[in-house]
Scaffold this motif. Structure first.
Motif, PDB file in Angstrom:
ATOM      1  N   GLU A  71      44.686  38.966  44.026  1.00 23.16           N
ATOM      2  CA  GLU A  71      44.527  39.916  42.809  1.00 23.16           C
ATOM      3  C   GLU A  71      46.057  40.014  42.394  1.00 23.16           C
ATOM      4  O   GLU A  71      46.510  39.897  41.279  1.00 23.16           O
ATOM      5  CB  GLU A  71      44.077  41.247  43.187  1.00 23.16           C
ATOM      6  CG  GLU A  71      42.595  41.289  43.400  1.00 23.16           C
ATOM      7  CD  GLU A  71      42.388  41.167  45.009  1.00 23.16           C
ATOM      8  OE1 GLU A  71      43.245  40.810  45.654  1.00 23.16           O
ATOM      9  OE2 GLU A  71      41.149  41.578  45.351  1.00 23.16           O
ATOM     10  N   VAL A  91      37.655  40.122  40.410  1.00 20.63           N
ATOM     11  CA  VAL A  91      36.199  39.072  40.992  1.00 20.63           C
ATOM     12  C   VAL A  91      35.395  38.721  39.770  1.00 20.63           C
ATOM     13  O   VAL A  91      35.155  37.740  39.716  1.00 20.63           O
ATOM     14  CB  VAL A  91      35.599  39.922  42.011  1.00 20.63           C
ATOM     15  CG1 VAL A  91      34.222  39.016  42.190  1.00 20.63           C
ATOM     16  CG2 VAL A  91      36.199  40.089  43.578  1.00 20.63           C
ATOM     17  N   MET A  94      37.799  36.128  48.020  1.00 24.04           N
ATOM     18  CA  MET A  94      37.869  37.593  47.205  1.00 24.04           C
ATOM     19  C   MET A  94      37.068  38.606  47.927  1.00 24.04           C
ATOM     20  O   MET A  94      37.461  39.793  47.548  1.00 24.04           O
ATOM     21  CB  MET A  94      37.686  37.099  45.596  1.00 24.04           C
ATOM     22  CG  MET A  94      38.953  36.075  45.262  1.00 24.04           C
ATOM     23  SD  MET A  94      38.900  36.251  43.343  1.00 24.04           S
ATOM     24  CE  MET A  94      39.678  37.757  43.000  1.00 24.04           C
ATOM     25  N   SER A  95      36.095  38.235  48.408  1.00 21.45           N
ATOM     26  CA  SER A  95      35.259  39.424  48.875  1.00 21.45           C
ATOM     27  C   SER A  95      35.327  39.875  50.524  1.00 21.45           C
ATOM     28  O   SER A  95      35.083  40.616  51.105  1.00 21.45           O
ATOM     29  CB  SER A  95      33.550  38.888  48.833  1.00 21.45           C
ATOM     30  OG  SER A  95      33.366  38.557  47.583  1.00 21.45           O
ATOM     31  N   GLY A 101      39.962  44.689  42.381  1.00 21.92           N
ATOM     32  CA  GLY A 101      39.251  43.704  42.756  1.00 21.92           C
ATOM     33  C   GLY A 101      37.926  43.783  42.048  1.00 21.92           C
ATOM     34  O   GLY A 101      37.285  42.411  41.672  1.00 21.92           O
ATOM     35  N   TYR A 103      37.259  43.435  51.617  1.00 26.03           N
ATOM     36  CA  TYR A 103      36.325  44.421  51.407  1.00 26.03           C
ATOM     37  C   TYR A 103      35.091  44.507  52.477  1.00 26.03           C
ATOM     38  O   TYR A 103      34.727  45.303  53.164  1.00 26.03           O
ATOM     39  CB  TYR A 103      35.607  44.616  49.797  1.00 26.03           C
ATOM     40  CG  TYR A 103      36.439  44.166  48.982  1.00 26.03           C
ATOM     41  CD1 TYR A 103      37.844  45.111  49.003  1.00 26.03           C
ATOM     42  CD2 TYR A 103      36.559  43.282  48.004  1.00 26.03           C
ATOM     43  CE1 TYR A 103      38.613  44.853  47.826  1.00 26.03           C
ATOM     44  CE2 TYR A 103      37.406  43.007  46.958  1.00 26.03           C
ATOM     45  CZ  TYR A 103      38.622  43.936  46.781  1.00 26.03           C
ATOM     46  OH  TYR A 103      39.503  43.371  45.779  1.00 26.03           O
TER      47      TYR A 103
END
Length: 583
Positions: free
Chosen positions: A434, A298, A96-97, A294, A100
C-alpha cells in the motif's frame, strides 16, 4: 404510445448492457458449447492447483483457494462483458490479504472480500473507474515486480522444507538464513525439478504452432504440446501427489506434505463481521482500523487487474469498464458468502481461456464445476500434495509475472520514469504494498505537476524609441501552482530602471482566480518600482476574470503594436464584454 415504446426499448438496451448474458445466451449454439467446455476444463486444470497455492501464500487453509474459485466464475458468467476473463484467486490479492490474515485469522479475509466487493460495486455505479488511471505504467510495473519478488521469496521456505514465518520480504530472507540448516534435501530436489519441468513445459507452446500445410501427424503433435503446456500446473501436481502417496503408503515419504484439507462445500452464509484469534476478539470497528488503507487499495488493485486484462483481451472492441467493475463487485460480494478471499481477473488463466478457444462467458461455468467437484471428492487426495510442488508452481508463475522488460522499456523511452518505478518497487518490498503504491503515485504526480508549476516562458528584451521593453510570453495556461513563480520571475527579470514590462497573453486561454490576484499584486509591485506594466493581447474571458478580482486592472489591458501601446496607452485601452466603472 410512441414515448412508451421508446422507454421500453431503452430499458431493454440498458438491461442487456448491465446483464450481458441476456444478449449472448439466445445466440448460443452447440459449436460454441463444445469450445466452452474444452476451455473451461483446461482453465479448471490450472485453477485448482493455483487456488490451493495462492491460499498458502495468503496464509489461509488450502481449501480457501478452492472456495475462492467457483462463485466468481458463476457471477461473471451472468454479469461479465469479456468472454475470456477468469475471475478467481490471484497471487497479488493473496499477498495483499496476507498481513491481515496473519494477525486476525481467516475470517477477516472473507470480510475483506465483502468490503472490497461493496466498494468496487459502488465505484462502478458512480462511474469512478477513472481513479485507476492514476496508476501510471512505472508505478504498476514497480508494484507488480515487488509483489512477484515478495511472493516468490515467501515460498522459499516451502521449497527448502523449512519452518518459520515468511509474511514479508525481509522476514522471508531472515527465516531462510536462520533455518537454512533445517533444509530437507528431497524437498529441494523435488522443488527444483518441478520448476525446471514447469518452465520447459511452458515453452512447449512454441512447438504447437503449425501451419495449414503441416501434416496430420505434425498437427496432432502440436495439439498435444499445446495441451501439455496449458495443463502443466495440474499435471505436475498430479504426478508429484501420486509419487508422494505411493511413498507414504510404503512408509518412507521424504517430502513435506500439505496435510489435511477441509472437505465438502462451504456453507452459504453472510460474511463474519468480527473475528476471534488466539483468545483475542476483534469487533468490526477494530478490524476496519487494522485494515487501514488496505480496505481502499485492495479493491483498487483488483479493479486495475481486471480492467487491464479486459483491455488486453477485448481485441479492438469497446470495453465497458463500468460493467466490469459492477461484475467484479458482485463476484466479491457473493464470494464472501462462500468463504472466498478477495478475487479479481487472473492474467494467466485468462490467457489459457483465450488460447483454449473459449467462445462465451459460459466457459466459466465449466471451470466452476471442476472446482466444486474437486472440493466435493478430491480433498482427501490433496492431502498428499508436497508443499514444495506448490512452491514451485508459485515461484514459476512469479518469474513470468516479474516485468523484466520494464527496465529496458523505461530506459529506452524515458529514463526519468525509472525513479517512480524504483521508488514503488523498493517501498513496496520494504514498507508494504500500500505504501509503495502511494509513494509511487505521489512521486509521479509531482512529475506531472512540476511542469505546470514551472511553465516555460519566453522573455525578450526589446529596444524601441520609447525605451527598454521586457516582453514576457507565457506558453501555456496558468493555474494556482504557477502564480507565485510567475510573479517572482517577472520581478527578478525586470531589473532595468525605467523598463516597461509587457505580458503577452495571446497564448493563454485559461487562468484561475489565484493567478489573476497575483497579476494584480504584480501591478502594484511594479508601480512601487516606478515601472510601467502592460497586459497585451489578452482574450476577453481572461480579462473578465482579472477585472472580476480588481476593477482597477481594466486600463492595463491593451491591444495593438508594442510601439502603440507603450507610446499612448490611454488610446489603446481594451474594452471587455462587461462594463466596469473605475473608482
Amino acid at each position: 404510445m410512441r414515448l412508451k415504446r421508446i422507454e421500453a426499448k431503452d430499458c431493454k438496451r440498458f438491461t442487456k448492457k448491465r446483464i450481458p448474458i441476456i444478449d449472448w445466451l439466445p445466440k448460443y449454439s452447440i459449436s460454441k458449447c463444445l469450445h466452452d467446455i474444452l476451455a473451461g476444463f483446461t482453465v479448471g486444470l490450472t485453477e485448482v492447483p493455483q487456488g490451493i497455492a495462492y491460499a498458502t501464500v495468503a496464509g489461509l487453509p488450502p481449501e480457501y483457494g478452492l472456495y475462492s474459485g467457483f462463485m466468481g466464475c458463476f457471477m461473471y458468467t451472468v454479469f461479465g462483458s469479456c468472454k475470456d476473463i477468469n475471475i478467481g484467486p490471484t497471487a497479488i490479492m493473496a499477498l495483499m490479504s496476507q498481513a491481515y490474515i496473519a494477525k486476525m485469522g481467516p475470517d477477516v479475509a472473507v470480510l475483506l472480500t465483502f468490503l472490497s466487493g461493496c466498494i468496487i460495486f459502488i465505484l462502478g455505479l458512480l462511474h469512478l473507474g477513472f481513479v485507476v488511471e492514476f496508476f501510471s505504467y512505472p508505478v504498476v510495473a514497480g508494484f507488480t515486480c515487488a509483489a512477484a519478488l515478495q511472493i516468490a521469496f515467501s515460498q522459499l521456505k516451502s521449497l527448502l522444507g523449512i519452518s518459520g514465518k515468511a509474511n514479508e520480504f525481509l522476514e522471508s530472507i531472515i527465516t531462510v538464513i536462520e533455518h537454512i540448516k533445517e533444509t530437507k534435501k528431497w524437498d529441494v530436489i523435488l522443488g527444483v525439478i518441478c520448476i525446471i519441468i514447469l518452465m520447459v513445459m511452458r515453452e512447449l507452446k512454441r512447438l504447437s504452432n503449425t501451419n495449414e500445410s503441416s501434416s496430420r501427424i505434425r498437427k496432432y503433435f502440436g495439439k498435444c504440446m499445446w495441451f501439455l503446456s496449458l495443463a502443466r500446473n495440474a499435471l505436475i501436481v498430479i504426478i508429484t501427489t501420486v509419487i508422494a502417496y505411493y511413498l507414504e503408503e510404503e512408509g518412507r515419504n521424504p517430502f513435506t506434505l500439505i496435510g489435511e484439507i477441509g472437505s465438502g462445500l462451504p456453507n452459504f452464509e453472510p460474511p463474519p463481521f468480527s473475528s476471534t484469534v488466539n483468545g483475542t476478539h476483534y469487533n468490526f470497528g477494530e478490524i476496519i482500523k487494522e485494515f487501514g488503507g488496505g480496505v481502499a487499495f485492495v479493491p483498487l488493485v483488483a479493479i486495475l487487474e481486471t480492467v487491464a486484462i479486459a483491455k488486453a483481451f477485448s481485441k479492438g472492441k469497446t470495453l465497458d469498464a463500468t460493467q466490469e467493475m459492477i461484475a467484479l463487485g458482485i463476484c466479491n460480494i457473493m464470494g464472501s458468502f462462500v468463504r472466498s478471499m478477495p478475487v479479481t481477473g487472473s492474467f494467466t488463466r485468462t490467457a489459457v481461456n483465450n488460447s483454449s478457444g473459449v467462445k462465451t462467458q459460459l466457459g466459466g461455468i465449466i471451470t466452476a464445476a471442476m472446482v466444486l467437484l474437486a472440493l466435493a471428492f478430491l480433498t482427501k487426495t490433496f492431502t498428499y500434495i508436497p508443499k514444495t510442488t506448490l512452491a514451485a508452481v508459485v515461484i514459476t508463475s512469479m518469474f513470468y509475472l516479474f516485468e523484466f522488460e520494464a527496465f529496458i522499456l523505461l530506459w529506452r523511452s524515458k529514463k526519468l520514469d525509472l525513479i517512480p518505478f524504483g521508488v514503488t518497487l523498493i517501498a513496496s518490498l520494504f514498507l508494504g504494498l500500500e505504501y509503495g503504491i502511494i509513494l509511487g503515485i505521489v512521486l509521479h504526480l509531482i512529475y506531472v505537476l512540476y511542469p505546470v508549476a514551472r511553465p516555460k516562458m519566453d522573455i525578450i528584451n526589446v529596444k524601441i524609441p520609447q525605451g527598454d521593453v521586457l516582453v514576457v510570453i507565457p506558453n501555456t495556461n496558468m493555474q494556482f501552482p504557477v502564480a507565485e513563480f510567475f510573479k517572482e520571475k517577472i520581478i527578478s527579470e525586470a531589473n532595468i530602471a525605467q523598463c516597461t514590462v509587457v505580458i503577452d497573453g495571446s497564448k493563454i486561454t485559461y487562468i484561475d482566480s489565484t493567478v489573476a490576484k497575483n497579476i494584480d499584486s504584480l501591478i502594484s509591485d511594479m508601480q512601487l518600482r516606478d515601472q510601467d506594466i502592460i497586459l497585451w493581447n489578452f482574450k476577453s474571458e481572461i480579462m473578465d476574470i482579472c477585472i472580476g478580482v480588481n476593477k482597477k486592472m481594466q486600463p492595463y489591458f491593451r491591444s495593438g503594436t508594442i510601439e502603440e501601446v507603450v507610446d499612448d496607452p490611454t488610446m489603446q485601452c481594451v474594452q471587455t464584454d462587461k462594463n466596469y466603472s473605475i473608482q
